[in-house]
Write a protein that holds these residues in place. Structure first.
Motif, PDB file in Angstrom:
ATOM      1  N   LYS A  11     -16.090  38.643  47.022  1.00  0.00           N
ATOM      2  CA  LYS A  11     -16.589  37.267  46.899  1.00  0.00           C
ATOM      3  C   LYS A  11     -17.835  37.287  46.027  1.00  0.00           C
ATOM      4  O   LYS A  11     -18.844  37.925  46.385  1.00  0.00           O
ATOM      5  CB  LYS A  11     -16.901  36.676  48.278  1.00  0.00           C
ATOM      6  CG  LYS A  11     -15.636  36.456  49.110  1.00  0.00           C
ATOM      7  CD  LYS A  11     -15.907  35.616  50.339  1.00  0.00           C
ATOM      8  CE  LYS A  11     -16.072  34.142  50.014  1.00  0.00           C
ATOM      9  NZ  LYS A  11     -16.215  33.315  51.238  1.00  0.00           N
ATOM     10  N   ASN A  35     -17.375  35.622  58.974  1.00  0.00           N
ATOM     11  CA  ASN A  35     -18.457  36.544  58.596  1.00  0.00           C
ATOM     12  C   ASN A  35     -18.802  37.471  59.750  1.00  0.00           C
ATOM     13  O   ASN A  35     -18.892  37.028  60.895  1.00  0.00           O
ATOM     14  CB  ASN A  35     -19.719  35.746  58.228  1.00  0.00           C
ATOM     15  CG  ASN A  35     -19.517  34.913  56.990  1.00  0.00           C
ATOM     16  OD1 ASN A  35     -19.463  35.428  55.886  1.00  0.00           O
ATOM     17  ND2 ASN A  35     -19.360  33.602  57.185  1.00  0.00           N
ATOM     18  N   ASP A  81     -18.633  40.162  50.942  1.00  0.00           N
ATOM     19  CA  ASP A  81     -19.311  38.890  50.722  1.00  0.00           C
ATOM     20  C   ASP A  81     -20.523  39.102  49.814  1.00  0.00           C
ATOM     21  O   ASP A  81     -21.064  40.203  49.756  1.00  0.00           O
ATOM     22  CB  ASP A  81     -19.800  38.369  52.089  1.00  0.00           C
ATOM     23  CG  ASP A  81     -19.915  36.863  52.117  1.00  0.00           C
ATOM     24  OD1 ASP A  81     -19.836  36.226  51.054  1.00  0.00           O
ATOM     25  OD2 ASP A  81     -20.088  36.325  53.225  1.00  0.00           O
ATOM     26  N   GLU A 120     -13.335  29.232  55.370  1.00  0.00           N
ATOM     27  CA  GLU A 120     -14.340  30.158  55.894  1.00  0.00           C
ATOM     28  C   GLU A 120     -15.051  29.496  57.061  1.00  0.00           C
ATOM     29  O   GLU A 120     -15.510  28.356  56.962  1.00  0.00           O
ATOM     30  CB  GLU A 120     -15.365  30.544  54.821  1.00  0.00           C
ATOM     31  CG  GLU A 120     -16.468  31.442  55.395  1.00  0.00           C
ATOM     32  CD  GLU A 120     -17.444  31.989  54.357  1.00  0.00           C
ATOM     33  OE1 GLU A 120     -17.365  31.601  53.172  1.00  0.00           O
ATOM     34  OE2 GLU A 120     -18.308  32.797  54.754  1.00  0.00           O
ATOM     35  N   GLU A 150     -15.448  39.057  56.587  1.00  0.00           N
ATOM     36  CA  GLU A 150     -16.343  39.182  55.432  1.00  0.00           C
ATOM     37  C   GLU A 150     -17.564  40.013  55.815  1.00  0.00           C
ATOM     38  O   GLU A 150     -18.299  39.656  56.737  1.00  0.00           O
ATOM     39  CB  GLU A 150     -16.807  37.795  54.964  1.00  0.00           C
ATOM     40  CG  GLU A 150     -15.674  36.904  54.485  1.00  0.00           C
ATOM     41  CD  GLU A 150     -16.166  35.631  53.800  1.00  0.00           C
ATOM     42  OE1 GLU A 150     -17.400  35.408  53.709  1.00  0.00           O
ATOM     43  OE2 GLU A 150     -15.303  34.848  53.357  1.00  0.00           O
TER      44      GLU A 150
HETATM   45 MG    MG Z   1     -19.192  34.545  53.914  1.00  0.00          MG
END
Ligand code: MG
Ligand code: C2E
Ligand code: MG
Ligand code: MG
Length: 278
Positions: free
Chosen positions: A201, A118, A180, A59, A150
């Motif tokens: 997640k 993200n 997320d 990530e 995400e």
């Molecule tokens: Mg994240």
């Protein structure tokens, strides 16, 4: 409090509020110039497939180091960037930089299973987001199937129709989508079902519950079952203890991320990490 009278505005701040307002103002002023001044960097935290016992991707996480302010934490500057609209340009930088780095690693022969980036609601809702992702992929040469975006639950439900259309075009390109911090938003399952989501997640607060009297992993367990039922993959973030890892393994969570396995690393450290696994 602020009081408005006959067109004139009088504001009374407590010393605390003044300090907070000044800090925000100062941060914003510096953040506006951060991209141009090369103050932003991407770090990468490895993800691990539990069943295979192998790393499964990473990530990308943004870092900001300013000469005057020092290192500012994402928890402070990301919300500010979102409030001020700066996230649109900073987020674009983050996406381009991570894709470029990942494509470079692939071209050097490193096995990069997945790059997760993200994105904030405002980025997704900004006109032309799908097009932007498509041109970044084209310009960097990164395989779209390696990219996962995400989004948070709140991003998804902020403007359902618009977001759904954007997500569908991203899916068409082959990009993967994850939710997320799952579990802390308030999206109903019925709504969620309509979105083309590949992965949930589990928010780290629920992973932190494992082995504690309060909660004791109940929510993490429920999210794993939910993902299973909906045919999605599931990743637990914030794994810090062996006990948490064992629990997640026994519950057949697919993937884990956390300080127990690896902290976020600089690009240089990631290269050493790759050599170690190769
Ligand atoms: Mg994240
Ligand atoms: P997130 O996407 O949920 O990222 C996971 C956060 O958990 C990261 O915080 C990571 O450093 C931290 N973390 C990972 N493992 C552990 C652990 O075992 N224990 C604990 N206590 N924390 C762990 P970070 O890097 O501070 O980022 C915070 C948030 O800022 C991210 O949360 C994400 O929402 C946002 N963010 C970061 N980079 C970007 C970006 O490039 N674009 C956008 N739009 N948002 C970003
Ligand atoms: Mg998260
Ligand atoms: Mg989080």
């Amino acid at each position: 409090y602020a009081k408005r009278k006959g067109g004139n505005q009088y504001q009374y701040f407590s010393p605390d509020m003044t300090a907070i307002a000044l800090r925000r103002h100062n941060l914003e002023r510096h953040l506006r110039k951060a991209v141009g001044r090369g103050e932003l960097a991407m770090h990468y935290q490895p993800l691990f497939d539990i069943a295979l016992g192998q790393y499964s991707g990473m990530e990308a996480l943004m870092r900001w180091d300013n000469p005057e302010l020092g290192e500012v934490r994402p928890e402070e500057f990301i919300p500010l960037a979102e409030d001020t609209g700066l996230i649109v340009s900073i987020g674009e930088w983050s996406l381009r930089q991570s894709c470029r780095q990942a494509a470079t690693w692939v071209s050097q022969g490193m096995t990069l299973a997945r790059l997760a980036v993200n994105v904030s609601a405002m980025q997704v809702l900004h006109k032309g987001f799908a097009q932007l992702v498509s041109s970044i992929l084209a310009e960097t040469g990164l395989d779209p199937r390696l990219l996962e975006l995400e989004l948070t639950e709140s991003a998804i439900i902020s403007d359902e129709g618009t977001v759904l259309a954007v997500l569908l075009s991203l899916k068409q390109m082959g990009v993967q989508l994850a939710i997320d911090d799952f579990g802390i938003g308030y999206s109903s399952l019925g709504r969620l079902k309509r979105f083309p989501i590949d992965r949930l997640k589990i928010d780290k607060s629920f992973v932190g519950d494992i082995g504690q009297d309060s909660g004791n992993g109940g929510i993490a367990n429920a999210v794993i079952a939910l993902a299973e039922g909906m045919g999605m993959k599931v990743t637990a973030e914030g794994v810090e203890t062996d006990g948490q890892l064992d629990y997640l393994k026994n519950r057949r969570c697919h993937e884990v991320q956390g300080f127990l396995l690896s902290r976020p690393l600089t690009a240089l450290q990631i290269e050493a990490f790759f050599r170690q696994w190769a």
